[in-house]
Design a protein around this motif. Structure first.
Motif, short mmCIF file in Angstrom:
data_model
loop_
_atom_site.label_atom_id
_atom_site.label_comp_id
_atom_site.label_asym_id
_atom_site.label_seq_id
_atom_site.Cartn_x
_atom_site.Cartn_y
_atom_site.Cartn_z
N GLU A 106 2.93 -3.49 -14.63
CA GLU A 106 2.95 -2.52 -13.53
C GLU A 106 4.07 -2.82 -12.54
N GLN A 107 4.21 -4.06 -12.17
CA GLN A 107 5.26 -4.45 -11.23
C GLN A 107 6.65 -4.18 -11.81
N ALA A 108 6.85 -4.51 -13.07
CA ALA A 108 8.16 -4.31 -13.71
C ALA A 108 8.51 -2.83 -13.79
N VAL A 109 7.55 -2.00 -14.14
CA VAL A 109 7.82 -0.57 -14.27
C VAL A 109 8.02 0.06 -12.88
N ARG A 110 7.26 -0.36 -11.92
CA ARG A 110 7.48 0.15 -10.55
C ARG A 110 8.89 -0.21 -10.07
N ARG A 111 9.36 -1.40 -10.43
CA ARG A 111 10.73 -1.80 -10.06
C ARG A 111 11.75 -0.87 -10.72
N LEU A 112 11.56 -0.60 -12.03
CA LEU A 112 12.46 0.32 -12.74
C LEU A 112 12.45 1.71 -12.12
N LYS A 113 11.27 2.20 -11.80
CA LYS A 113 11.16 3.53 -11.19
C LYS A 113 11.78 3.56 -9.80
N GLY A 114 11.76 2.44 -9.12
CA GLY A 114 12.30 2.37 -7.77
C GLY A 114 13.81 2.34 -7.69
N GLU A 115 14.46 2.11 -8.80
CA GLU A 115 15.93 2.11 -8.82
C GLU A 115 16.45 3.54 -8.73
N PRO A 116 17.63 3.72 -8.18
CA PRO A 116 18.18 5.08 -8.09
C PRO A 116 18.53 5.62 -9.48
N GLY A 117 18.44 6.92 -9.62
CA GLY A 117 18.84 7.54 -10.88
C GLY A 117 18.00 8.75 -11.23
N ALA A 118 18.25 9.28 -12.42
CA ALA A 118 17.63 10.52 -12.86
C ALA A 118 16.28 10.34 -13.53
N GLY A 119 16.03 9.18 -14.12
CA GLY A 119 14.73 9.00 -14.74
C GLY A 119 14.69 7.90 -15.77
N VAL A 120 13.47 7.52 -16.12
CA VAL A 120 13.19 6.52 -17.14
C VAL A 120 12.45 7.24 -18.26
N PHE A 121 12.91 7.07 -19.49
CA PHE A 121 12.27 7.68 -20.66
C PHE A 121 11.46 6.63 -21.37
N VAL A 122 10.20 6.94 -21.69
CA VAL A 122 9.38 6.04 -22.48
C VAL A 122 8.91 6.78 -23.72
N PRO A 128 3.00 3.58 -23.80
CA PRO A 128 2.64 4.73 -22.95
C PRO A 128 1.15 4.79 -22.59
N LEU A 129 0.29 4.36 -23.50
CA LEU A 129 -1.14 4.32 -23.18
C LEU A 129 -1.39 3.38 -22.00
N ALA A 130 -0.78 2.20 -22.04
CA ALA A 130 -0.94 1.24 -20.93
C ALA A 130 -0.37 1.81 -19.64
N LEU A 131 0.77 2.50 -19.73
CA LEU A 131 1.39 3.08 -18.54
C LEU A 131 0.55 4.22 -17.97
N ALA A 132 -0.05 5.03 -18.86
CA ALA A 132 -0.93 6.11 -18.40
C ALA A 132 -2.17 5.53 -17.71
N ASP A 133 -2.72 4.46 -18.28
CA ASP A 133 -3.87 3.80 -17.65
C ASP A 133 -3.54 3.29 -16.26
N LEU A 134 -2.29 2.90 -16.05
CA LEU A 134 -1.85 2.41 -14.74
C LEU A 134 -1.42 3.54 -13.80
N GLY A 135 -1.43 4.77 -14.30
CA GLY A 135 -1.03 5.91 -13.47
C GLY A 135 0.46 5.95 -13.18
N LEU A 136 1.27 5.40 -14.07
CA LEU A 136 2.71 5.29 -13.81
C LEU A 136 3.55 6.41 -14.42
N ILE A 137 2.99 7.20 -15.33
CA ILE A 137 3.77 8.26 -15.97
C ILE A 137 3.76 9.50 -15.09
#
Length: 187
Positions: A106-122, A128-137
């Motif tokens: 969760e911390q690593a993905v929040r860091r990636l999302k927090g960087e400037p840019g157009a988006g992160v593709f998974v 993706p199941l783990a990310l959906a469970d964390l509410g990150l998608i």
């Protein structure tokens, strides 16, 4: 904050095995190339990373394989040059413009999302199941294939909580497949 977008092919009965749907054609390859190019970085689990690398990494010769036609080459070039982050506890190293993601997901993905840019593709199934469970998608893109597979891994099998989605776009393909783009509603 850049959005995290999950995109995958899925059959009408929910199978998300990469060989369960219809073979890609020029129109679908153009769609997937555009999806790759909408992202600043790609996020894969070990299985998806190794599968994608085997298929889409530019050979050392610099020449794409004979099986790759005009429709596949732009996709191959887009995925080959994209920066990648690989979530794995078993790989000791990665290359192909990639770095390993270790520790708290969760911390690593929040860091990636927090960087400037157009988006992160998974892509893939397990990560993706783990990310959906964390509410990150933030966005889900399902290319629904006109096939009933009757077997295989199914989309989001084991999801702990329901995720409500809002349809934001749809695109029909000549093949009968339909791309559905959804935004995740806040929990």
């Amino acid at each position: 904050m850049r959005p995290l977008r999950y995109a995958i092919n899925v059959t009408l009965d929910g199978c998300c095995h990469h060989e369960a749907g219809i073979p890609p054609d020029e129109e679908s390859m153009r769609f997937w190339t555009d999806e790759m190019e909408r992202a600043d970085t790609l996020l894969f689990g070990r299985v998806t990373y190794t599968m994608m690398e085997a298929a889409w990494r530019r050979p050392e010769s610099g020449v794409w394989p004979d099986w790759m036609g005009a429709a596949e080459t732009p996709f191959a070039e887009a995925i080959d040059r994209a920066p990648k982050h690989v979530v794995s506890s078993t790989l000791s190293s990665v290359d192909w413009n990639a770095e390993l993601v270790r520790g708290d997901l969760e911390q690593a993905v929040r860091r990636l999302k927090g960087e400037p840019g157009a988006g992160v593709f998974v892509g893939g199934v397990t990560l993706p199941l783990a990310l959906a469970d964390l509410g990150l998608i933030d966005e889900y893109v399902f290319v629904v294939q006109p096939v009933l597979a009757g077997h295989g891994p199914t989309l989001m099998a084991g999801l702990r909580e329901r995720v409500e989605l809002e349809l934001v776009d749809r695109h029909g393909f000549r093949s009968g497949a339909v791309a559905l783009r959804y935004r995740a509603r806040p929990r």
